[in-house]
Design an enzyme around this catalytic site. Structure first.
Site, PDB file in Angstrom:
ATOM      1  CG  ASP A 158       7.767   9.695   8.681  1.00  0.00           C
ATOM      2  OD1 ASP A 158       6.668   9.215   9.123  1.00  0.00           O
ATOM      3  OD2 ASP A 158       8.705   9.509   9.260  1.00  0.00           O
ATOM      4  NE  ARG A 162       8.851   5.448  10.870  1.00  0.00           N
ATOM      5  CZ  ARG A 162       9.905   6.336  11.204  1.00  0.00           C
ATOM      6  NH1 ARG A 162      11.020   5.655  11.730  1.00  0.00           N
ATOM      7  NH2 ARG A 162      10.017   7.745  11.100  1.00  0.00           N
ATOM      8  CG  ASN A 163       7.587   5.804   6.466  1.00  0.00           C
ATOM      9  OD1 ASN A 163       6.775   5.030   6.798  1.00  0.00           O
ATOM     10  ND2 ASN A 163       8.246   6.991   7.126  1.00  0.00           N
ATOM     11  CG  ASP A 179       3.445   5.758   5.034  1.00  0.00           C
ATOM     12  OD1 ASP A 179       2.834   4.715   5.142  1.00  0.00           O
ATOM     13  OD2 ASP A 179       3.416   6.922   5.223  1.00  0.00           O
TER      14      ASP A 179
HETATM   15  C1  LIG Z   1       8.824 -12.863   4.683  1.00  0.00           C
HETATM   16  N1  LIG Z   1       8.627 -11.484   4.116  1.00  0.00           N
HETATM   17  C2  LIG Z   1       7.717 -11.222   4.779  1.00  0.00           C
HETATM   18  C3  LIG Z   1       6.941  -9.828   4.636  1.00  0.00           C
HETATM   19  N2  LIG Z   1       6.637  -9.596   3.043  1.00  0.00           N
HETATM   20  C4  LIG Z   1       6.149  -8.646   2.665  1.00  0.00           C
HETATM   21  C5  LIG Z   1       5.484  -7.475   3.573  1.00  0.00           C
HETATM   22  C6  LIG Z   1       4.687  -6.322   2.969  1.00  0.00           C
HETATM   23  C7  LIG Z   1       4.647  -6.099   1.751  1.00  0.00           C
HETATM   24  C8  LIG Z   1       3.819  -4.851   1.364  1.00  0.00           C
HETATM   25  O1  LIG Z   1       3.304  -4.224   2.101  1.00  0.00           O
HETATM   26  N3  LIG Z   1       4.079  -4.597   0.061  1.00  0.00           N
HETATM   27  C9  LIG Z   1       3.333  -3.327  -0.764  1.00  0.00           C
HETATM   28  N4  LIG Z   1       3.661  -3.276  -2.025  1.00  0.00           N
HETATM   29  N5  LIG Z   1       3.066  -2.174  -2.150  1.00  0.00           N
HETATM   30  C10 LIG Z   1       2.618  -1.470  -1.108  1.00  0.00           C
HETATM   31  C11 LIG Z   1       2.882  -2.145   0.021  1.00  0.00           C
HETATM   32  C12 LIG Z   1       2.594  -1.719   1.159  1.00  0.00           C
HETATM   33  N6  LIG Z   1       1.994  -0.445   0.814  1.00  0.00           N
HETATM   34  C13 LIG Z   1       1.767   0.678   1.626  1.00  0.00           C
HETATM   35  O2  LIG Z   1       1.238   1.641   1.239  1.00  0.00           O
HETATM   36  C14 LIG Z   1       1.978   0.334   3.209  1.00  0.00           C
HETATM   37  O3  LIG Z   1       1.177   1.187   3.966  1.00  0.00           O
HETATM   38  C15 LIG Z   1       3.061   0.371   3.640  1.00  0.00           C
HETATM   39  C16 LIG Z   1       4.007   1.471   3.127  1.00  0.00           C
HETATM   40  C17 LIG Z   1       5.476   1.506   3.598  1.00  0.00           C
HETATM   41  C18 LIG Z   1       5.823   0.553   4.401  1.00  0.00           C
HETATM   42  C19 LIG Z   1       5.174  -0.633   4.773  1.00  0.00           C
HETATM   43  C20 LIG Z   1       4.008  -0.480   4.587  1.00  0.00           C
HETATM   44  C21 LIG Z   1       2.113  -0.468  -0.448  1.00  0.00           C
HETATM   45  C22 LIG Z   1       5.086  -7.056   0.766  1.00  0.00           C
HETATM   46  C23 LIG Z   1       5.683  -8.077   1.304  1.00  0.00           C
HETATM   47  C24 LIG Z   1       7.838 -10.155   2.185  1.00  0.00           C
HETATM   48  C25 LIG Z   1       8.038 -11.452   2.539  1.00  0.00           C
END
Ligand SMILES: CN1CCN(c2ccc(C(=O)Nc3n[nH]c4c3C=[N+](C(=O)[C@H](O)c3ccccc3)C4)cc2)CC1
Length: 316
Positions: A158, A162-163, A179
């Protein structure tokens, strides 16, 4: 917990690093994970000896089914196998009581698809927010992560924008594969339990995968080609306007994604190599990295202009 002991017994070499949950402090939600929430948190250091460490914490809701528990556990086991700068690291787990946590390296830049869409040049004036060199660097990061998986004979299944996550949004950003949900589902061999074909990332899959269920590292190469297209289209959805069913028919009949607007031709040629009908004709990730390195040293490619997106004046 019997399940945990059962699985831990089966994977002794994967003994997961159980963290003391009292040293874990959850601060705020980062986004909605497939299981529960993903939080930003801190692992508290020993009293005034070391700074606390910022982490991402995936939570499994306490009311989860047996199957979700095992899925969650398997995701941690898979991520514990890798140690690479372009694969999100597993820090540890809190599995010995509820709610269960998977504690991961924190990446503050968010996912790659959202980043690309946010970075679209907002106006005709001024510099674009991303240059070809920025896009090539993102592609290089993920290709390195994929090369590591290929070396380890691990099929991700995958690979998609997005991942992937970014360490930050600034110029020193690093992209990482974050992911492993699809590989985990197949490992547990019941993605049909999860709704089968409907949930398959058809637009990122080669014909032999969605027609015959054949998955090899050449599957990930095809997906990487689509990821390259996502990067150089600056965050478009592949095959815009087509359904998964249309795409299966179109791709089976030899149809392929069109070149993204103003995409340098050598990049589109590399994408097309990743989309060779015969899996064996597709490049390895080592060969892909060599091509990307060449492009990053080619002034004609680096100075190529990127599309300018017009922003409709905000209708107040
Ligand atoms: C203005 N912007 C708004 C959004 N913002 C964020 C939005 C999301 C994140 C975030 O999820 N960071 C993560 N760090 N490590 C892991 C994460 C997710 N994980 C996972 O395992 C999650 O399942 C995952 C995996 C792949 C993709 C997405 C989510 C592990 C950080 C900043 C920055 C500032």
């Amino acid at each position: 917990n019997p399940n945990y002991d059962f699985v831990a017994a089966k994977y002794p070499e994967q003994q997961l690093n159980e963290l003391n949950r009292n040293r874990l402090e959850l601060v705020r939600a980062l986004g909605q994970g497939a299981f529960g929430e993903v939080y930003k948190g801190y692992i508290l250091g020993f009293p005034n000896m070391e700074r606390e460490m910022a982490v991402a914490v995936k939570t499994l809701p306490a009311y989860s089914t047996e199957a979700s528990e095992l899925d969650f556990l398997m995701e941690a086991v898979i991520m514990s196998k890798f140690n690479h700068p372009n694969i999100v690291k597993l820090v540890g787990v809190c599995f010995e009581s509820h709610p269960r946590y998977i504690v991961l390296e924190l990446l503050e830049g968010g996912d790659l698809k959202t980043f690309l869409r946010e970075m679209r040049p907002k106006t005709v004036m001024g510099d674009p927010l991303v240059r070809v060199s920025d896009l090539l660097s993102l592609a290089d990061d993920i290709a390195k992560g994929c090369q590591h998986l290929e070396e380890r004979h691990f099929i991700h299944r995958d690979i998609a924008a997005r991942n992937c996550l970014l360490t930050c949004k600034g110029k020193d950003r690093v992209a990482k594969i974050a992911d492993f949900g699809m590989a985990r589902d197949i490992y547990r061999s019941d993605y049909y339990r999860k709704g089968g074909k409907a949930l398959l990332p058809i637009k990122w899959m080669p014909p032999e995968a969605f027609l015959d269920g054949i998955f090899t590292s050449k599957t990930d190469v095809w997906s990487f080609g689509v990821l390259l297209w996502e990067i150089f289209s600056i965050g478009y959805m592949p095959y815009p306007g087509r359904t998964n069913h249309d795409v299966m028919q179109y791709v089976t009949n030899g149809g392929r994604l069109e070149p993204p607007e103003k995409c340098p031709k050598p990049l589109y040629d590399l994408m097309c190599e990743c989309w060779a009908t015969n899996p064996d004709s597709r490049p390895t990730f080592t060969e892909i990295l060599k091509e990307l390195k060449k492009f990053s040293q080619c002034p004609q490619i680096l100075t190529a202009e990127l599309p300018k997106f017009f922003m409709v004046p905000f209708q107040s």
